[in-house]
Design a protein around this motif. Sequence first.
Motif, PDB file in Angstrom:
ATOM      1  N   LEU A 113       0.852  -1.179   0.000  1.00 33.13           N
ATOM      2  CA  LEU A 113       0.000   0.000   0.000  1.00 33.13           C
ATOM      3  C   LEU A 113       0.890   1.231   0.000  1.00 33.13           C
ATOM      4  O   LEU A 113       1.999   1.220   0.546  1.00 33.13           O
ATOM      5  CB  LEU A 113      -0.906   0.005   1.229  1.00 33.13           C
ATOM      6  N   LEU A 114       0.408   2.313  -0.584  1.00 29.91           N
ATOM      7  CA  LEU A 114       1.209   3.533  -0.708  1.00 29.91           C
ATOM      8  C   LEU A 114       0.407   4.756  -0.298  1.00 29.91           C
ATOM      9  O   LEU A 114      -0.749   4.912  -0.691  1.00 29.91           O
ATOM     10  CB  LEU A 114       1.681   3.699  -2.156  1.00 29.91           C
ATOM     11  N   PHE A 115       1.031   5.621   0.515  1.00 32.20           N
ATOM     12  CA  PHE A 115       0.473   6.944   0.810  1.00 32.20           C
ATOM     13  C   PHE A 115       1.475   7.987   0.348  1.00 32.20           C
ATOM     14  O   PHE A 115       2.655   7.929   0.713  1.00 32.20           O
ATOM     15  CB  PHE A 115       0.200   7.124   2.308  1.00 32.20           C
ATOM     16  N   THR A 142       1.386  -7.680   4.215  1.00 30.69           N
ATOM     17  CA  THR A 142       1.027  -6.343   3.729  1.00 30.69           C
ATOM     18  C   THR A 142       2.023  -5.327   4.268  1.00 30.69           C
ATOM     19  O   THR A 142       2.433  -5.405   5.428  1.00 30.69           O
ATOM     20  CB  THR A 142      -0.392  -5.949   4.176  1.00 30.69           C
ATOM     21  N   LYS A 143       2.410  -4.394   3.418  1.00 29.37           N
ATOM     22  CA  LYS A 143       3.303  -3.316   3.842  1.00 29.37           C
ATOM     23  C   LYS A 143       2.693  -1.971   3.450  1.00 29.37           C
ATOM     24  O   LYS A 143       1.879  -1.887   2.534  1.00 29.37           O
ATOM     25  CB  LYS A 143       4.685  -3.457   3.198  1.00 29.37           C
ATOM     26  N   LEU A 144       3.117  -0.919   4.161  1.00 26.24           N
ATOM     27  CA  LEU A 144       2.681   0.442   3.844  1.00 26.24           C
ATOM     28  C   LEU A 144       3.904   1.308   3.604  1.00 26.24           C
ATOM     29  O   LEU A 144       4.794   1.394   4.448  1.00 26.24           O
ATOM     30  CB  LEU A 144       1.841   1.031   4.980  1.00 26.24           C
ATOM     31  N   ILE A 145       3.940   1.946   2.449  1.00 24.90           N
ATOM     32  CA  ILE A 145       5.008   2.886   2.105  1.00 24.90           C
ATOM     33  C   ILE A 145       4.454   4.304   2.240  1.00 24.90           C
ATOM     34  O   ILE A 145       3.379   4.605   1.720  1.00 24.90           O
ATOM     35  CB  ILE A 145       5.497   2.657   0.667  1.00 24.90           C
ATOM     36  N   ILE A 146       5.170   5.167   2.941  1.00 21.54           N
ATOM     37  CA  ILE A 146       4.748   6.563   3.116  1.00 21.54           C
ATOM     38  C   ILE A 146       5.805   7.478   2.510  1.00 21.54           C
ATOM     39  O   ILE A 146       6.969   7.461   2.927  1.00 21.54           O
ATOM     40  CB  ILE A 146       4.538   6.919   4.595  1.00 21.54           C
ATOM     41  N   ALA A 147       5.407   8.261   1.510  1.00 17.44           N
ATOM     42  CA  ALA A 147       6.316   9.212   0.868  1.00 17.44           C
ATOM     43  C   ALA A 147       5.774  10.621   1.081  1.00 17.44           C
ATOM     44  O   ALA A 147       4.762  11.006   0.499  1.00 17.44           O
ATOM     45  CB  ALA A 147       6.439   8.910  -0.621  1.00 17.44           C
ATOM     46  N   GLY A 148       6.428  11.375   1.937  1.00 16.10           N
ATOM     47  CA  GLY A 148       5.972  12.733   2.248  1.00 16.10           C
ATOM     48  C   GLY A 148       6.468  13.150   3.611  1.00 16.10           C
ATOM     49  O   GLY A 148       6.764  12.302   4.455  1.00 16.10           O
ATOM     50  N   ILE A 169       5.785   1.511  13.705  1.00  9.93           N
ATOM     51  CA  ILE A 169       4.811   0.488  13.333  1.00  9.93           C
ATOM     52  C   ILE A 169       5.464  -0.532  12.400  1.00  9.93           C
ATOM     53  O   ILE A 169       6.065  -0.166  11.392  1.00  9.93           O
ATOM     54  CB  ILE A 169       3.576   1.117  12.648  1.00  9.93           C
ATOM     55  N   GLU A 170       5.315  -1.795  12.747  1.00  4.57           N
ATOM     56  CA  GLU A 170       5.914  -2.863  11.949  1.00  4.57           C
ATOM     57  C   GLU A 170       5.306  -2.900  10.547  1.00  4.57           C
ATOM     58  O   GLU A 170       4.092  -2.840  10.381  1.00  4.57           O
ATOM     59  CB  GLU A 170       5.672  -4.216  12.627  1.00  4.57           C
ATOM     60  N   GLY A 171       6.164  -2.964   9.549  1.00  4.43           N
ATOM     61  CA  GLY A 171       5.703  -3.048   8.169  1.00  4.43           C
ATOM     62  C   GLY A 171       5.514  -1.705   7.495  1.00  4.43           C
ATOM     63  O   GLY A 171       5.182  -1.643   6.310  1.00  4.43           O
ATOM     64  N   VAL A 172       5.728  -0.613   8.222  1.00  4.50           N
ATOM     65  CA  VAL A 172       5.627   0.729   7.643  1.00  4.50           C
ATOM     66  C   VAL A 172       7.015   1.197   7.210  1.00  4.50           C
ATOM     67  O   VAL A 172       7.953   1.206   8.002  1.00  4.50           O
ATOM     68  CB  VAL A 172       5.026   1.741   8.644  1.00  4.50           C
ATOM     69  N   ASP A 173       7.117   1.572   5.958  1.00  2.26           N
ATOM     70  CA  ASP A 173       8.379   2.070   5.398  1.00  2.26           C
ATOM     71  C   ASP A 173       8.228   3.569   5.157  1.00  2.26           C
ATOM     72  O   ASP A 173       7.627   3.997   4.164  1.00  2.26           O
ATOM     73  CB  ASP A 173       8.690   1.341   4.096  1.00  2.26           C
ATOM     74  N   TYR A 174       8.763   4.372   6.083  1.00 13.97           N
ATOM     75  CA  TYR A 174       8.639   5.827   5.966  1.00 13.97           C
ATOM     76  C   TYR A 174       9.829   6.392   5.193  1.00 13.97           C
ATOM     77  O   TYR A 174      10.979   6.294   5.621  1.00 13.97           O
ATOM     78  CB  TYR A 174       8.557   6.478   7.348  1.00 13.97           C
ATOM     79  N   LEU A 175       9.550   6.990   4.037  1.00  8.94           N
ATOM     80  CA  LEU A 175      10.600   7.478   3.156  1.00  8.94           C
ATOM     81  C   LEU A 175      10.849   8.979   3.275  1.00  8.94           C
ATOM     82  O   LEU A 175      11.805   9.488   2.697  1.00  8.94           O
ATOM     83  CB  LEU A 175      10.238   7.164   1.695  1.00  8.94           C
ATOM     84  N   SER A 176       9.975   9.703   3.993  1.00 11.00           N
ATOM     85  CA  SER A 176      10.016  11.157   4.042  1.00 11.00           C
ATOM     86  C   SER A 176       9.779  11.702   2.629  1.00 11.00           C
ATOM     87  O   SER A 176       9.144  11.046   1.801  1.00 11.00           O
ATOM     88  CB  SER A 176      11.343  11.660   4.622  1.00 11.00           C
ATOM     89  N   TYR A 177      10.332  12.889   2.324  1.00 12.20           N
ATOM     90  CA  TYR A 177      10.144  13.461   0.990  1.00 12.20           C
ATOM     91  C   TYR A 177      11.016  12.715  -0.019  1.00 12.20           C
ATOM     92  O   TYR A 177      12.192  12.464   0.230  1.00 12.20           O
ATOM     93  CB  TYR A 177      10.505  14.951   0.978  1.00 12.20           C
ATOM     94  N   VAL A 178      10.420  12.363  -1.155  1.00  7.32           N
ATOM     95  CA  VAL A 178      11.144  11.628  -2.203  1.00  7.32           C
ATOM     96  C   VAL A 178      11.207  12.492  -3.451  1.00  7.32           C
ATOM     97  O   VAL A 178      10.177  12.945  -3.951  1.00  7.32           O
ATOM     98  CB  VAL A 178      10.449  10.291  -2.529  1.00  7.32           C
ATOM     99  N   ASN A 179      12.409  12.726  -3.959  1.00  4.36           N
ATOM    100  CA  ASN A 179      12.591  13.580  -5.125  1.00  4.36           C
ATOM    101  C   ASN A 179      12.159  12.889  -6.415  1.00  4.36           C
ATOM    102  O   ASN A 179      11.495  13.471  -7.260  1.00  4.36           O
ATOM    103  CB  ASN A 179      14.056  14.026  -5.232  1.00  4.36           C
ATOM    104  N   ASN A 180      12.528  11.626  -6.570  1.00  2.00           N
ATOM    105  CA  ASN A 180      12.168  10.848  -7.758  1.00  2.00           C
ATOM    106  C   ASN A 180      11.281   9.683  -7.323  1.00  2.00           C
ATOM    107  O   ASN A 180      11.746   8.715  -6.732  1.00  2.00           O
ATOM    108  CB  ASN A 180      13.424  10.331  -8.458  1.00  2.00           C
ATOM    109  N   MET A 181       9.988   9.775  -7.655  1.00  2.00           N
ATOM    110  CA  MET A 181       9.010   8.809  -7.173  1.00  2.00           C
ATOM    111  C   MET A 181       8.881   7.564  -8.046  1.00  2.00           C
ATOM    112  O   MET A 181       8.141   6.644  -7.712  1.00  2.00           O
ATOM    113  CB  MET A 181       7.639   9.487  -7.066  1.00  2.00           C
ATOM    114  N   GLN A 182       9.583   7.502  -9.161  1.00  2.00           N
ATOM    115  CA  GLN A 182       9.379   6.411 -10.119  1.00  2.00           C
ATOM    116  C   GLN A 182       9.528   5.041  -9.477  1.00  2.00           C
ATOM    117  O   GLN A 182       8.672   4.165  -9.645  1.00  2.00           O
ATOM    118  CB  GLN A 182      10.366   6.555 -11.284  1.00  2.00           C
TER     119      GLN A 182
END
Length: 278
Positions: A113-115, A142-148, A169-182
């Motif tokens: 999942l992606l936010f 299930t995993k959750l990716i957060i970009a922002g 939270i287990e399974g949450v991948d927090y990326l913060s701000y991402v310059n290239n989202m591809q």
Amino acid sequence: FINKENIDGVLSFRLTSNILNYFSSFVGGKKNRVAVITGLGYAFVYSSYRNKILKFIISSFYKIAEKRIKVIVQNPDDLLDLGLRKGRVIYGSGITKPTIVINKKTDSKYLKLLFVGRLLKSKGVKYAINTYTEVKKYNVNTKLIIAGGIDSDNPDSISISYLDEIKKIEGVDYLSYVNNMQEVYLNSDILLFPSIYREGVPRAIIESLSFGLTIVTTNMPGCKETVFNNGICINNNFVVEATKYIISLSTKNIEDNSIESLKLFNNKFSKELIFPQY
């Protein structure tokens, strides 16, 4: 600057630039001026006394402005809510098609999942977190990716302490701000966009469409224009309805949604369609 450089046309985006565009028309000549409204913001969402005043000021400005300059909105609801008679609707700002061949990894072990977006309450980041935790009860893979990131200057932003809780939270991948989202889009299956923020057409959803993601969003202006046989628009309880929908999806459903998302992007939101309209 307009007079010195002999500018023929001015295209402005968002409120501050649109105000400058309008007032400069009195000293820089009418020219060919176009003001683009990329959404109405949280003043048109929350009904506090302050927001009611802001809503009145913004609506009044655009009603006056359209008498001198052309006005474009990015969804039909904004045109109605502002009470504009001469405005035109163009869906979004135009996004380039991905230059790579898209091959969704539907056989991956994990459902991803992606936010995407600023971590604002009105953007629904808390609903995304709660949806993920509920889906995980039915599908542990299930995993959750957060970009922002946090918008510290915005009163609608979540707190740093809540962000710290999210990171644990287990399974949450927090990326913060991402310059290239591809790479992020390529590595995701479903976009969670539980926003009640008044956007034109959310760029994150359009980008997700271009990468073939399933769209799970709210029945809000701008958002509802991005779902047609490729996901779900939710009216009431986002967490409950989103969870029910996501756990019902098979691999085949996600593949079908991917095809429909790409089709919708190509037929409605790509720059090849949008730029000529501007």
